[in-house]
Write an enzyme that holds these catalytic residues in place. Structure first.
Site, mmCIF file in Angstrom:
data_model
loop_
_atom_site.group_PDB
_atom_site.id
_atom_site.type_symbol
_atom_site.label_atom_id
_atom_site.label_comp_id
_atom_site.label_asym_id
_atom_site.label_seq_id
_atom_site.Cartn_x
_atom_site.Cartn_y
_atom_site.Cartn_z
ATOM 1 N N ASP A 90 38.964 -36.355 -6.468
ATOM 2 C CA ASP A 90 38.033 -35.682 -5.564
ATOM 3 C C ASP A 90 36.619 -36.247 -5.629
ATOM 4 O O ASP A 90 36.006 -36.507 -4.595
ATOM 5 C CB ASP A 90 38.002 -34.193 -5.897
ATOM 6 C CG ASP A 90 37.034 -33.423 -5.034
ATOM 7 O OD1 ASP A 90 37.255 -33.354 -3.820
ATOM 8 O OD2 ASP A 90 36.039 -32.894 -5.571
ATOM 9 N N ASP A 93 35.135 -36.787 -11.129
ATOM 10 C CA ASP A 93 36.069 -36.316 -12.142
ATOM 11 C C ASP A 93 37.480 -36.755 -11.755
ATOM 12 O O ASP A 93 37.659 -37.717 -11.022
ATOM 13 C CB ASP A 93 35.970 -34.796 -12.287
ATOM 14 C CG ASP A 93 36.020 -34.099 -10.920
ATOM 15 O OD1 ASP A 93 36.674 -34.635 -9.999
ATOM 16 O OD2 ASP A 93 35.414 -33.021 -10.771
ATOM 17 N N TYR A 246 35.855 -25.166 -4.271
ATOM 18 C CA TYR A 246 36.134 -25.223 -2.837
ATOM 19 C C TYR A 246 36.770 -23.901 -2.419
ATOM 20 O O TYR A 246 37.865 -23.566 -2.870
ATOM 21 C CB TYR A 246 37.067 -26.392 -2.512
ATOM 22 C CG TYR A 246 36.461 -27.747 -2.818
ATOM 23 C CD1 TYR A 246 35.559 -28.334 -1.945
ATOM 24 C CD2 TYR A 246 36.781 -28.417 -3.995
ATOM 25 C CE1 TYR A 246 34.993 -29.562 -2.225
ATOM 26 C CE2 TYR A 246 36.213 -29.646 -4.284
ATOM 27 C CZ TYR A 246 35.317 -30.218 -3.400
ATOM 28 O OH TYR A 246 34.753 -31.432 -3.680
ATOM 29 N N GLU A 476 25.948 -36.378 -7.377
ATOM 30 C CA GLU A 476 27.392 -36.296 -7.176
ATOM 31 C C GLU A 476 27.838 -37.249 -6.070
ATOM 32 O O GLU A 476 27.103 -37.539 -5.127
ATOM 33 C CB GLU A 476 27.774 -34.869 -6.794
ATOM 34 C CG GLU A 476 29.278 -34.605 -6.739
ATOM 35 C CD GLU A 476 29.909 -34.507 -8.118
ATOM 36 O OE1 GLU A 476 30.311 -35.555 -8.647
ATOM 37 O OE2 GLU A 476 29.985 -33.397 -8.658
#
Length: 795
Positions: A90, A93, A246, A476
């Site tokens: 994703d 990670d 999410y 991120e």
């Protein structure tokens, strides 16, 4: 999506061949050109594909270009163990979420389908399709009847995946160390959003592959129908393990989005009927209003504006065309007193998490809407196009900081980004990444790899960027961040051109030693022995890996022993304390002495410390990345009652003289001993032998696929006579080749393969340049013409 009109020369050529050899329909010429932009959008698109290949989980395909990646989520037998194989990690990670895999594949597929010719013209068609298909094949495996696989990854036990920082290639070893098994947990959820987005992505997959892979495309479509039917039946959101990260708020937008894609794929009117009867009446509303929602932005949590644009495209309904306009106006200059905030230096800023993600996804909608539903409204077309270009250019560096928020694009990009595998961190300590100093402990600050093509979170509302790996809202990266950005790049390349980099990706070599040995004297130096405490360390990152066969050697000189009347047989090499016990991976056998054949005097010997299974030395944490072994090399204190004082002299021992006199702490850099050599799988990887032999510096990389070239004479086949585009086999590429192709198509009785005046087998092979692998078509002739006219740079 749009082919620019060819010049009059091309038109004349078409007429001279045959009326039957018709061109594909072309759209009007665009006014924009590459000179209008200082940024190379084609290179950005190429690098975004690289980012998605970095994110590939499981056993990597042969076409993966990322030199420093290797297979992941495999056990010690090399078997992939995730319940659903492949897919994309994703973010930085190692979670795999079906929701974000599906959303990202759907947006990427949308960009390709709308601007296919442009993507193909830039030589990126195959790599783009491969990357989308990688996600589609994962999504296909996730069906569980009325449920779907939601999350794959260590979300139990305090979320091991989020709490552990190591590369994907070795992460499963950390999971095994913590949990005792080789299979990551997963959950099954009844979630309409995940199922609907999966249906949308697979319906697009059918459209992308129906002509080249009909059987697989048919399977995609069947599964898309299944997912959609279930999503529409259950009409609920169950987030499961992904809920803390999410949590889709509505299923209606996703089902509407999917239904329109299924209508596009099948032509089945029932899908559009359901849109009108079930979804439009329940379309999200503005808070405390009956107005349809025009705020927020396209993302994994809200596909309503994407669904609205699709519906407007399909129906031409003015009400929905206006709705799209209202949404875009909200982002630009406001609608109904609502407007997205802007940073002081001009970026439309929606939200702290992924601000660059949100604006680039809206740029995608603006570009596509300009090219379709607003193509006859020059005022709106210019407004939305110009805004989208300005916002995308902000991302590439037109901002007060002069910073590109796309890694590997531009001279100034964030030096700290949140990505475990790209960092190459081996000891789980990542807080100093990107900083100037590693502190008193000397923690790693350098990233192993450039994460080319990744869109970072972006600036805050003040236009500032905090360059800190731990500030996730800034640093991120994620597959959904790159999705709308990538689709928009397809449109930007269509407008402004650009060129891919034929030398990309660059070859990486290790910037630090991947295998090291550190040593200190254990206790007080002895008169008749040398006892060492050592660390054997695995700092691999090119790629991160483990090895079973690991050995290091400690060298010493025996001349004083011989001069004092002793023999080599009097020397004892023995192991002392170790980190692991006998029978465990990581246990070392200490043996010797062995004669070193590289010394012509014959006086150099070595102790061998060989690990029975070195795979325990893994770059996954502070204790795992090194294996401590203590050992002693000694002679007797006395022989036949006579003291051996003076017979043990370390001053000329090759391994002792390299810092052992001063090193007192294995954690400090001066304990690294370059005169203790290390061998992995029989290969010399660390230290210098007494004869001066040094290790190889070549990384353990996978064989790479051959790269595309702008030069049509640089062909990827073994046939040295092959020349891409040379249909008439005269060793040149010119308009005559396009003529022969069109003649062969329009008049096969005279110019077909095998005819006296026809095209040959080699000519047919040379002439098939459109990348579809479906034999000669008018598209091949068109590409050759455009190449000769300079409208494209490669075949």
């Amino acid at each position: 999506m749009k082919l620019r009109k060819l010049t009059a020369a091309v038109s004349a050529l078409a007429i001279s061949c045959s009326a039957a050899a018709a061109y594909p329909a072309v759209s009007g010429t665009k006014t924009a050109n590459a000179a209008d932009s200082k940024y190379n959008y084609a290179e950005a698109l190429q690098k975004s594909m690289f980012f998605y290949e970095v994110q590939q989980a499981g056993k990597l395909p042969d076409w993966n270009y990322v030199q420093w990646r290797a297979d992941s989520m495999v056990n010690e037998e090399g078997e992939e163990t995730d319940v659903c194989k492949g897919g994309w990690f994703d973010a930085g990670d190692h979670f795999k979420f079906t929701l974000t895999n599906a959303y990202s594949a759907a947006i990427l597929g949308w960009g390709y389908l709308e601007y296919k010719d442009t993507v193909e013209d830039k030589g990126l068609g195959e790599i783009y399709r491969n990357n989308v298909q990688w996600a589609l094949d994962y999504i296909m495996q996730c069906d569980r009847g009325d449920k779907i696989i939601g999350t794959v990854g260590d979300f139990t036990g305090g979320s091991t995946d989020h709490n552990i920082w190591c590369s994907a290639e070795v992460y499963l070893r950390k999971h095994h160390l913590n949990n005792g098994d080789w299979e990551r947990p997963y959950d099954e959820i009844a979630d309409s959003s995940t199922m609907a987005l999966s249906a949308a992505a697979l319906a697009e997959g059918y459209l992308m592959f129906k002509d080249t892979q009909p059987d697989k495309a048919a399977a995609y479509l069947d599964q898309a129908k299944t997912y959609f039917k279930t999503a529409d039946k259950i009409r609920t959101n169950e987030n499961g393990a992904m809920g803390s990260m999410y949590n889709p708020s509505s299923w209606v937008d996703d089902c509407m989005f999917a239904a329109i894609w299924l209508y596009r794929a099948t032509g089945d009117q029932s899908y559009m009927d359901k849109v009108r009867s079930d979804y439009i009446p329940n379309f999200p509303k503005e808070d405390q209003s009956t107005d349809r929602k025009f705020t927020w932005g396209l993302c994994w949590d809200d596909t309503s504006q994407g669904a609205a644009l699709l519906y407007a495209q399909e129906t031409g309904d003015q009400e929905w065309i206006d709705h799209v306009s209202h949404h875009l106006d909200y982002w630009i200059d406001g609608y109904h007193d609502k407007k997205v905030q802007y940073t002081p230096d001009g970026m439309a800023w929606l939200f702290s998490w992924g601000s660059a993600r949100h604006v680039s996804a809206t740029c995608w909608l603006a570009k596509l809407a300009s090219d379709t539903i607003f193509k006859d409204n020059s005022t709106l077309q210019d407004k939305y196009n110009n805004w989208a270009k300005g916002q995308m250019d902000y991302i590439f560096g037109d901002n007060a900081l002069k910073m590109s928020y796309v890694l590997g694009m531009g001279d100034y990009t964030p030096s700290a980004f949140h990505h475990r595998t790209a960092s190459g961190v081996h000891d789980d300590h990542w807080n100093h990444l990107g900083l100037e100093s590693g502190g008193d402990e000397g923690w790693q600050t350098e990233y192993a790899h450039t994460l080319y093509g990744a869109l970072v979170g972006g600036p805050d509302q003040d236009g500032k960027y905090v360059n800190d790996v731990g500030k996730y809202t800034y640093s991120e990266v994620a597959i959904d961040y790159n999705a709308g950005y990538t689709a928009c790049l397809c449109a930007m390349v269509d407008d402004y051109g650009g060129n891919t980099d034929p030398s990309f990706p660059p070859t990486e070599t290790p910037t630090w030693a991947e295998w090291e040995v550190a040593a200190v004297i254990n206790g007080t130096p002895g008169k008749s022995y040398t006892e060492l405490k050592t660390w054997t360390m695995n700092h691999t990152a090119w790629p991160a890996r483990v090895a079973k066969d690991i050995e290091f050697r400690y060298y010493f000189n025996v001349s004083e022993v011989i001069e004092n009347g002793l023999s080599v047989d009097d020397i004892k090499v023995e192991g002392k304390s170790q980190q692991y016990s006998a029978g465990e991976q990581g246990y070392a056998t200490v043996s010797g002495p062995y004669k070193y054949e590289g010394d012509p005097t014959g006086n150099t010997y070595y102790a061998s410390i060989k690990f029975e299974d070195g795979r325990a030395i893994q770059p996954t944490g502070q204790s795992e990345h090194r294996d401590e072994v203590q050992f002693r090399v000694s002679i007797p204190d006395a022989v036949d009652g006579k003291s051996t004082d003076g017979a043990w002299d370390t001053s000329n021992d090759w391994s002792y003289t390299e810092g052992l006199q001063k090193a007192d702490n294995l954690k400090k850099a001066d304990s690294l001993n370059d005169h203790i050599t290390m061998y992995v799988d029989g290969k010399h990887v660390w230290g210098t032998e007494p004869d001066g032999s040094t290790p190889s510096t070549e990384p353990a990389t996978r064989p790479q696929p051959e790269t595309n070239s702008d030069d049509p004479t640089d062909n990827p086949t073994k046939d040295e006579d092959y020349l891409r585009g040379d249909a008439n086999c005269d060793k040149e590429v010119n308009m005559a080749d396009a003529v022969l192709i069109m003649q062969a198509i329009s008049n096969p009785d005279k110019y077909g393969k095998g005819k006296p005046d026809g095209i040959s087998d080699k000519g047919e092979k040379n002439g098939d340049v459109d990348g579809d692998g479906d034999g000669l078509t008018n598209k091949d002739a068109l590409r050759i013409q455009k190449y000769k006219l300079g409208l494209i740079t490669e075949l």
